[in-house]
Scaffold this motif. Structure first.
Motif, PDB file in Angstrom:
ATOM      1  N   THR A   1       5.827  11.360   2.138  1.00  0.00           N
ATOM      2  CA  THR A   1       5.040  10.241   2.335  1.00  0.00           C
ATOM      3  C   THR A   1       5.190   9.809   4.015  1.00  0.00           C
ATOM      4  OG1 THR A   1       7.056   8.513   2.027  1.00  0.00           O
ATOM      5  CG2 THR A   1       5.991   9.343   0.054  1.00  0.00           C
TER       6      THR A   1
ATOM      7  N   TYR B   1       5.620  12.287   8.495  1.00  0.00           N
ATOM      8  CA  TYR B   1       5.942  12.087   7.119  1.00  0.00           C
ATOM      9  C   TYR B   1       7.538  11.806   7.336  1.00  0.00           C
ATOM     10  CZ  TYR B   1       1.432  13.374   5.336  1.00  0.00           C
ATOM     11  OH  TYR B   1       0.104  13.519   5.255  1.00  0.00           O
TER      12      TYR B   1
ATOM     13  N   TYR C   1       1.621   3.840   0.319  1.00  0.00           N
ATOM     14  CA  TYR C   1       2.000   4.828   1.311  1.00  0.00           C
ATOM     15  C   TYR C   1       0.986   6.024   1.024  1.00  0.00           C
ATOM     16  CZ  TYR C   1       6.700   3.427   1.171  1.00  0.00           C
ATOM     17  OH  TYR C   1       7.961   2.675   1.297  1.00  0.00           O
ATOM     18  N   THR C   2       0.670   6.832   2.316  1.00  0.00           N
ATOM     19  CA  THR C   2       0.022   8.312   2.160  1.00  0.00           C
ATOM     20  C   THR C   2       0.685   9.106   1.575  1.00  0.00           C
ATOM     21  OG1 THR C   2      -1.434   7.418   3.747  1.00  0.00           O
ATOM     22  CG2 THR C   2      -1.207   9.800   3.582  1.00  0.00           C
ATOM     23  N   MET C   3       0.320  10.212   0.767  1.00  0.00           N
ATOM     24  CA  MET C   3       1.226  11.108   0.228  1.00  0.00           C
ATOM     25  C   MET C   3       0.605  12.313   0.624  1.00  0.00           C
ATOM     26  SD  MET C   3       3.365   9.548  -1.512  1.00  0.00           S
ATOM     27  CE  MET C   3       4.127  10.970  -2.541  1.00  0.00           C
TER      28      MET C   3
ATOM     29  N   TRP D   1      -3.459   5.752   0.291  1.00  0.00           N
ATOM     30  CA  TRP D   1      -2.840   4.873  -0.715  1.00  0.00           C
ATOM     31  C   TRP D   1      -3.809   4.450  -1.737  1.00  0.00           C
ATOM     32  CZ3 TRP D   1      -4.608   0.248  -2.209  1.00  0.00           C
ATOM     33  CH2 TRP D   1      -5.462  -0.702  -1.409  1.00  0.00           C
TER      34      TRP D   1
ATOM     35  N   PHE E   1       5.212   2.405  -3.461  1.00  0.00           N
ATOM     36  CA  PHE E   1       4.640   3.581  -3.455  1.00  0.00           C
ATOM     37  C   PHE E   1       3.099   3.627  -3.070  1.00  0.00           C
ATOM     38  CE2 PHE E   1       3.717   7.957  -4.948  1.00  0.00           C
ATOM     39  CZ  PHE E   1       2.267   7.803  -5.522  1.00  0.00           C
TER      40      PHE E   1
END
Length: 119
Positions: free
Chosen positions: A97, A106, A31-33, A52, A28
């Motif tokens: 994500t 995403y 990751y880019t959220m 991240w 997690f």
């Protein structure tokens, strides 16, 4: 990775709300959220994104200055603080994500949480 957004609800115009998205699975923190929203009868709209590390953030024009995205990698959670809410912010909010900041798409999406702003 699996995502679950929560924290939506009913709020009055001018009010505030914080929604969160919990992720399960490894990586997690790499990751880019992102946060997106979709109002009835409208297309999905980009709301915010966070890299991240949290060093980079990005916002949709309609929420700049009112919403703030943040994350706690130790808790596998990303947040969206929403202030000065307007009726037009009413929508189902989704988290998603992508593997890196520069990725175009995403690829993992969670179930949404409904935010309703009353006038």
């Amino acid at each position: 990775v699996q995502l679950q957004a929560c924290g939506g609800g009913l709020v009055q115009t001018g009010g505030f709300l914080r929604i969160s998205c919990a992720a399960s699975g490894r990586s997690f923190s790499s990751y880019t959220m992102g946060w997106f929203r979709q109002a009835p009868g409208k297309e999905r709209e980009f709301v915010a994104a966070i890299s991240w590390s949290g060093a980079w953030t990005d916002y949709g024009d309609s929420v700049k200055g009112r919403f703030t995205v943040s994350r706690e990698n130790a808790k596998n959670t990303v947040y969206l603080q929403m202030n000065s809410l307007k009726p037009e912010d009413t929508a189902v909010y989704y988290c998603a994500t992508k593997p890196r900041w520069g990725a175009e798409e995403y690829d993992k999406w969670g179930q949404g949480t409904l935010v309703t702003v009353s006038s």
